[in-house]
Each structure stands twice: as C-alpha cells, then as structure tokens.
Design an enzyme around this catalytic site. Structure first.
Site, short mmCIF file in Angstrom:
data_model
loop_
_atom_site.label_atom_id
_atom_site.label_comp_id
_atom_site.label_asym_id
_atom_site.label_seq_id
_atom_site.Cartn_x
_atom_site.Cartn_y
_atom_site.Cartn_z
N HIS A 154 0.84 -1.20 0.00
CA HIS A 154 0.00 0.00 0.00
C HIS A 154 0.88 1.25 0.00
CE1 HIS A 154 -2.83 3.12 1.23
NE2 HIS A 154 -1.98 3.41 2.19
N SER A 219 -3.68 1.36 -4.51
CA SER A 219 -2.95 0.18 -4.04
C SER A 219 -3.86 -1.01 -3.81
CB SER A 219 -2.19 0.53 -2.75
OG SER A 219 -3.11 0.91 -1.74
FE LIG Z 1 -2.25 5.16 3.37
#
Ligand SMILES: [Fe+2]
Length: 299
Positions: A154, A219
C-alpha cells in the site's frame, strides 16, 4: 491500502476476522516481528533492512502485475505520469531506504518507519518535514490483492507514487503544515478526515469519467475495479467531515473533484490558514462529541 492515519492508542487495525493472516500464527509472528522494530524508532532515522522471504517477494510480484494493469485502466493521468518515475521495482519488495533515496531526489520526501497506526499528530505532522510513515510488513499471501491494513505494498504503490511527484508532495506538505499548527484531537481529526477522503480515497473526473488518485484506491486491486460503482459525490467539505469512515472493506461513499487543480485549490484553501478556530469558522461539527469515530481506522 495503507493503514489510514488515525488515532493511535493501541487500536487494532482493520477487522481481524476478515484478514486471513490473523488465523495464521506464523504470519502473525512474522508481521509482528517486523512491526515491533518501529517502536521507539526516531523520526527520520533510516529504517532497518528487512530480509524478505521468497514468499513475500512472490506476493509483491503477483500484486505488481495485477495492480499496474488495474491502474492503467482506472488511475488518473497525473498518477500514471508519477508512476513512471516512482520507485516500484517489478522483481520484489524494495527496502525503505531504496524507496526513500529515490523519493528524496524527486520531491525531498522520505519514508520513516511505522509499525501500524500512527497517532494523528505524529503521522500528519511529519509530512510538513518531508517524512511519510510507512510500514515494512507484507500482506498475507492467501489474499494478495486486498489487505484490510496498510502494508508495504500500500505504501509504495499508493503513497510512493504520490511522493514521487512534486504536485502531490506539495499537498502532503500542506496537510502536514496544518497538522503541525494544531494540538487538539478535534482539529487533528478534522485534518485526518480531509486527508482520508482525498489523498487516500479521492477520485477525479477525467473527460467526465471517474478516475482514482487516492493512495488507498491505487494500491487496492479490488477497489480500483469497483470504485466507479460507489456512491460518488461532488467534493463537499461540510458533508465530508460528517461522513463516518469505513475502515475495513470497500468505501461506500467517495468524493470527486473536477480536476487535480481543483483539489489543490480546495486543500490549500482549507488548510493553509488552518488553526484551532477553523472548525468554528466553517461551522463544522465537533467530531468527537457527535460520535464520529473517535479513532477512525487509518489506511
Ligand atoms: Fe495510506
């Protein structure tokens, strides 16, 4: 996506019951071993090297291929431009210092070590100094295309792309400078909420079609494929700050700006003069007194 920035205080990240890793003791040990090294780690000191396993590198490679294809379809053009210079290797998990050295050359930003959720004051305030709190552990391999808590994927595929670009880096610093000026939980909650619905979950219109620019969307393979079906609403500060966070799972309501120039105007307009009286001047609710998540989940 990366843990969202919210209040710290020992909050459990995400929904344990939904995370395949929480039923896997070996995974939990590995995750915690990596996360524990963040305890007491000074801001801006180099992150320790992690000796990633073959399985962790394989998870990275699986996500890398799928995510780049999804970003090609759903990310806005500015994000795709930034991705072209961002430190995103194809062959395996990069070290924080590799990512930081590249980002620093591009925008002056560096990753600084986090072990999970970081308190708002520290998380947001560090952005004013060019530091972004990032974790090092990797999501569970059984569900490589989704994680309820922020992990290194992420942080690199979302924030790493942003922080390779001077336009986005300026917005992070704008958030950071506002957070650095205030101390109360309510003021910091207000900033974190704006951060959450823009730099984590923001969407933008591109030729009248919604495209993603928020790091949490960028992400998450699953969310990139679904966000256009969410309840997309024009950016409205007063509505946004009243919206409860959806910590785990997909965000049901997202806010859309007309362009990234529009986003910059909105954030600078609200945050450049932000202080403890901003909530009253805008007649915004006292978040903690209205029962909004006192500890919204981050990432
Ligand atoms: Fe974040």
């Amino acid at each position: 996506m990366s843990l969202t920035p919210l209040d710290a205080g020992g909050t459990t990240v995400g929904c344990a019951g939904e995370h395949p890793g929480f039923a896997d003791p070996a995974y939990v040990r590995r995750r915690n071993l990596i996360a524990e090294r963040a305890e007491g780690h000074p801001l801006g000191e180099p992150s320790p090297e992690v000796h990633y396993t073959d399985a962790e590198h394989a998870t990275w490679r699986a996500v890398h291929g799928a995510l780049l294809r999804a970003q090609d379809l759903w990310a806005c053009r500015e994000v795709l431009g930034a991705r072209g210079v961002a430190p995103i290797p194809a062959d395996g998990v990069p070290q924080h210092e590799e990512v930081s050295n590249r980002l620093q050359a591009l925008t002056g930003f560096r990753f600084t070590l986090a072990g999970g959720i970081v308190a708002n004051k520290r998380f947001l305030g560090a952005m004013a100094k060019g530091y972004f709190h990032a974790v090092q552990y990797v999501r569970h391999p059984a569900m490589p295309l989704y994680t309820p808590e922020p992990d290194v994927l992420h942080d690199v595929f979302g924030h790493g792309i942003h922080l390779a670009d001077p336009f986005f880096a300026d917005l992070y610093r704008t958030v950071g400078r506002a957070a650095a000026r205030v101390e109360t939980a309510d003021a910091l909650d207000l900033i974190s909420r704006v951060y959450w619905f823009t730099l984590e979950y923001g969407t933008v219109l591109e030729q009248r079609r919604p495209r993603a620019y928020g790091a949490a969307l960028l992400s998450s393979y699953g969310e990139l494929g679904r966000f256009a079906q969410a309840d997309l609403r024009p950016f409205d500060l007063a509505e946004l700050v009243r919206m409860p966070y959806q910590v785990a799972g997909y965000q049901p309501i997202l806010f859309t700006v007309q362009s990234l120039a529009h986003l910059a105007d909105l954030l600078h307009g609200f945050l450049d003069g932000f202080d403890e009286s901003t909530r009253d001047r805008y007649r915004l609710p006292v978040l903690s007194e209205r029962g909004f998540m006192a500890r919204p989940p981050t990432r």
